[in-house]
Each structure stands twice: as structure tokens, then as C-alpha cells.
Design a protein around this motif. Structure first.
Motif, short mmCIF file in Angstrom:
data_model
loop_
_atom_site.label_atom_id
_atom_site.label_comp_id
_atom_site.label_asym_id
_atom_site.label_seq_id
_atom_site.Cartn_x
_atom_site.Cartn_y
_atom_site.Cartn_z
N LEU A 92 6.96 -6.05 -11.94
CA LEU A 92 6.74 -5.25 -13.15
C LEU A 92 7.16 -3.80 -12.95
CD1 LEU A 92 3.24 -6.57 -14.37
CD2 LEU A 92 5.45 -6.88 -15.51
N LEU A 93 6.77 -3.24 -11.81
CA LEU A 93 7.10 -1.83 -11.55
C LEU A 93 8.59 -1.65 -11.30
CD1 LEU A 93 5.06 0.55 -11.55
CD2 LEU A 93 3.96 -1.66 -11.30
N ARG A 94 9.20 -2.59 -10.58
CA ARG A 94 10.64 -2.45 -10.29
C ARG A 94 11.46 -2.58 -11.56
NH1 ARG A 94 15.12 -2.01 -10.43
NH2 ARG A 94 16.75 -2.31 -8.86
N ARG A 95 11.08 -3.51 -12.45
CA ARG A 95 11.80 -3.68 -13.70
C ARG A 95 11.67 -2.42 -14.57
NH1 ARG A 95 9.23 -7.92 -15.97
NH2 ARG A 95 10.64 -9.49 -15.13
N ALA A 96 10.48 -1.89 -14.65
CA ALA A 96 10.25 -0.70 -15.48
C ALA A 96 11.06 0.50 -14.98
CB ALA A 96 8.76 -0.35 -15.49
N HIS A 97 11.10 0.68 -13.67
CA HIS A 97 11.85 1.81 -13.12
C HIS A 97 13.36 1.62 -13.30
CE1 HIS A 97 8.02 2.81 -11.20
NE2 HIS A 97 8.53 4.01 -10.98
N GLY A 98 13.82 0.38 -13.22
CA GLY A 98 15.24 0.14 -13.44
C GLY A 98 15.65 0.45 -14.87
N ASP A 156 12.85 7.20 -5.71
CA ASP A 156 11.92 6.99 -4.60
C ASP A 156 11.09 5.74 -4.82
OD1 ASP A 156 10.21 7.92 -2.22
OD2 ASP A 156 8.73 7.83 -3.85
N HIS A 157 10.60 5.54 -6.04
CA HIS A 157 9.76 4.38 -6.33
C HIS A 157 10.55 3.08 -6.26
CE1 HIS A 157 6.62 7.01 -8.62
NE2 HIS A 157 6.71 7.28 -7.33
N ILE A 158 11.77 3.10 -6.76
CA ILE A 158 12.62 1.91 -6.65
C ILE A 158 12.81 1.53 -5.18
CG2 ILE A 158 15.01 1.13 -6.88
CD1 ILE A 158 15.08 2.40 -9.63
N THR A 159 13.04 2.53 -4.35
CA THR A 159 13.29 2.29 -2.93
C THR A 159 12.08 1.64 -2.25
OG1 THR A 159 14.82 4.17 -2.84
CG2 THR A 159 13.92 3.37 -0.74
N VAL A 160 10.88 2.21 -2.47
CA VAL A 160 9.70 1.66 -1.78
C VAL A 160 9.32 0.30 -2.34
CG1 VAL A 160 8.81 3.90 -1.05
CG2 VAL A 160 8.10 2.97 -3.27
N LEU A 161 9.58 0.06 -3.61
CA LEU A 161 9.30 -1.26 -4.18
C LEU A 161 10.24 -2.31 -3.58
CD1 LEU A 161 8.73 -0.19 -7.88
CD2 LEU A 161 7.01 -1.26 -6.41
N GLU A 162 11.51 -1.95 -3.42
CA GLU A 162 12.46 -2.88 -2.82
C GLU A 162 12.16 -3.11 -1.34
OE1 GLU A 162 16.23 -1.94 -5.81
OE2 GLU A 162 16.24 -1.14 -3.77
N ASP A 163 11.58 -2.11 -0.68
CA ASP A 163 11.24 -2.25 0.74
C ASP A 163 10.15 -3.29 0.97
OD1 ASP A 163 13.10 -0.38 1.51
OD2 ASP A 163 11.67 1.28 1.71
N LYS A 202 0.83 -1.20 0.00
CA LYS A 202 0.00 0.00 0.00
C LYS A 202 0.87 1.26 0.00
CE LYS A 202 -4.04 -2.03 2.31
NZ LYS A 202 -4.96 -1.80 1.18
N THR A 203 1.98 1.21 0.73
CA THR A 203 2.90 2.35 0.75
C THR A 203 3.49 2.59 -0.63
OG1 THR A 203 3.50 2.04 3.07
CG2 THR A 203 5.06 3.24 1.71
N ALA A 204 3.92 1.51 -1.29
CA ALA A 204 4.47 1.64 -2.65
C ALA A 204 3.42 2.21 -3.60
CB ALA A 204 4.95 0.27 -3.15
N GLY A 205 2.17 1.73 -3.46
CA GLY A 205 1.10 2.26 -4.30
C GLY A 205 0.88 3.74 -4.09
N GLN A 206 0.93 4.19 -2.85
CA GLN A 206 0.74 5.62 -2.56
C GLN A 206 1.87 6.46 -3.13
OE1 GLN A 206 -2.13 6.92 -1.04
NE2 GLN A 206 -1.20 8.74 -1.99
N HIS A 207 3.09 5.95 -3.06
CA HIS A 207 4.22 6.68 -3.64
C HIS A 207 4.08 6.79 -5.15
CE1 HIS A 207 7.43 7.15 -0.40
NE2 HIS A 207 6.39 6.63 0.24
N LEU A 208 3.57 5.74 -5.79
CA LEU A 208 3.34 5.82 -7.24
C LEU A 208 2.31 6.89 -7.56
CD1 LEU A 208 3.18 2.04 -8.26
CD2 LEU A 208 5.01 3.65 -8.77
N VAL A 258 11.11 -8.15 -4.45
CA VAL A 258 11.82 -8.00 -5.72
C VAL A 258 12.69 -9.23 -5.98
CG1 VAL A 258 13.51 -6.66 -7.02
CG2 VAL A 258 11.85 -5.48 -5.55
N ASP A 259 12.53 -9.81 -7.16
CA ASP A 259 13.39 -10.91 -7.61
C ASP A 259 14.50 -10.30 -8.46
OD1 ASP A 259 14.65 -13.09 -8.68
OD2 ASP A 259 12.83 -14.02 -9.50
N PHE A 260 15.64 -10.02 -7.85
CA PHE A 260 16.71 -9.31 -8.54
C PHE A 260 17.30 -10.13 -9.68
CE2 PHE A 260 16.46 -7.07 -4.51
CZ PHE A 260 16.57 -5.73 -4.91
N ASP A 261 17.29 -11.45 -9.56
CA ASP A 261 17.81 -12.29 -10.64
C ASP A 261 16.98 -12.15 -11.91
OD1 ASP A 261 19.84 -13.27 -9.04
OD2 ASP A 261 18.66 -14.98 -8.32
N ALA A 262 15.70 -11.88 -11.74
CA ALA A 262 14.81 -11.78 -12.91
C ALA A 262 14.83 -10.40 -13.55
CB ALA A 262 13.38 -12.12 -12.50
#
Length: 225
Positions: free
Chosen positions: A164-170, A201-208, A106-112, A212-216
Motif C-alpha cells: 500500500l505504501l509503495r504504491r502510494a509513493h509511486g 527515501d520512502h520508496i527505497t526503504v520500502l523496496e529494501d 521497523k526501519t521503513a516505519g521509522q523513515h515514514l 514489494v510486488d512490482f507486477d501489482a
């Protein structure tokens, strides 16, 4: 001498004096009209976006001249991608607020929501000022991502949302760095700075979220922000 001048004028016929007076009035009106027709810009005002170049050249790959500096094809592409990012990440954030079971989701969604609401406001201003046509709906790929999230349930949804969101932001980080370092347009540079802060900011809250599957993240999927 003054009395002689008065006698000379008074000796003129009524018709002659009328003609002289009419001429003076017409001359004054003409001067007033000329002053009104002089463009305001000639007195030092600066147009919001003085774009020079052939009409319809916006997608021709050339560099346009604006009041804020040169505007390259890469600059225009970047502005459109910022707009596209908001068109799918805003609904994704709202969905996460409604469907997320974990506080971190929910926090990640609010940051988005917060980040892209502000970025969307900025990019619309930039597009108007620079004469860049902006998209009004997500790309086909972005619509597919939203569709995948719509169909997912429970933990599957939360993992898919985060990945999906973490990959896109990266993926967008490299684009942001290149535009911020190379653009000569002050409006594009300011937008790139804001977008960079938002993406980080979005990468940070998504990783929190811990999901996140970093290998993927290094796969061959190429999200379009």
C-alpha cells in the motif's frame, strides 16, 4: 529690530498669546497622530502572504497572487495532498514500528515517521503563509487503507503495509515532478523539493524490505497522497 519684535509680541493681549500657543500645540499633536496612523508596511516591510483576489476564491480554480509568487489551483491541491499524506502515513509508520517482526519493516516505519513529521511541519507553515486550508483527517480511501492494515495479521500485515505504501509513493512521483517543474510560487517549489526527497527515501526503504510486488503496482488502484 530684535527689541522691536519683542515689544510687538509683548504688546499682544494675554488671550491672543494663549490662542497662538494652543494652536501650535494642537498642530503638533495632529502631526504626531498622522505619523502613528501610517501603516508599517508602507515603509518597506513585506506581508507573509499578500493574497489578492475575491474572498472564498481559494477553491474556485483561479490563480491567486501572493508575496511568494502566483498560486495556482494545482499548487493548492498539491499542498493539501502533502498534508493528507502525513495524516495516514504517520500512523502507518507508528503501526509498523509496533507490529513489524522484521527489522526492515521497523526501519521503513521509522523513515515514514521521520519524513512526514518534518514534511507536516513544513506544509503547515506553507498553508498558513499562503492561506491554504489544510485537511485534518485522512481521506476516505486512506482511512480504508489504515483499516485494512489494522485487520491484517503477521506476514499478511507486513506485505500489505509495504504494498500500500509503495504504491502510494509511486503514484505521487508524477505529481511531484509536474509541480516542481511548473510552479511559480517559491514556497510551493521548496515544499515540492522536500517532498520529492522524502518520497524517494520512502520508496527505497520500502523496496529494501524485499516484499514489494512490482507486477501489482501497475493495477488500477489510484491512491491519493
Amino acid at each position: 529690530m530684535p527689541s522691536l519684535r519683542r515689544r510687538s509680541i509683548s504688546s499682544l493681549s494675554v488671550a491672543t498669546r494663549y490662542t497662538i500657543g494652543s494652536g501650535l500645540v494642537i498642530t503638533a499633536l495632529a502631526l504626531t497622530l498622522i505619523a502613528l496612523l501610517i501603516p508599517v508596511d508602507s515603509f518597506g516591510s513585506r506581508p507573509a502572504a499578500a493574497v489578492a483576489g475575491p474572498a472564498g476564491d481559494d477553491d474556485g480554480g483561479g490563480t491567486l497572487s501572493t508575496a511568494y509568487g502566483p498560486l495556482t489551483a494545482a499548487d493548492r491541491d498539491f499542498v493539501r495532498k502533502v498534508r493528507l499524506a502525513g495524516l495516514w502515513e504517520l500512523p502507518a509508520g507508528r503501526q509498523a514500528q509496533q507490529r513489524g517482526s522484521k527489522p526492515a519493516i521497523k526501519t521503513a516505519g521509522q523513515h515514514l515517521i521521520d519524513g512526514h513529521t518534518e514534511l507536516d511541519r513544513q506544509v503547515i507553515q506553507v498553508g498558513q503563509a499562503l492561506g491554504v486550508d489544510l485537511p485534518n483527517q485522512p481521506s476516505a480511501q486512506q482511512q480504508d487503507w489504515l483499516g485494512q492494515m489494522n485487520r491484517a495479521r503477521g506476514e499478511e500485515y507486513e506485505r500489505l503495509f509495504v504494498q500500500l505504501l509503495r504504491r502510494a509513493h509511486g503514484k505521487v512521483f508524477a505529481l511531484l515532478a509536474g509541480i516542481r517543474a511548473q510552479t511559480k510560487n517559491s514556497m510551493v517549489r521548496a515544499l515540492a523539493t522536500s517532498a520529492n526527497n522524502t518520497v524517494l527515501d520512502h520508496i527505497t526503504v520500502l523496496e529494501d524490505t524485499g516484499l514489494v510486488d512490482f507486477d501489482a503496482l501497475s493495477d488500477n488502484v489510484q491512491p491519493t497522497k
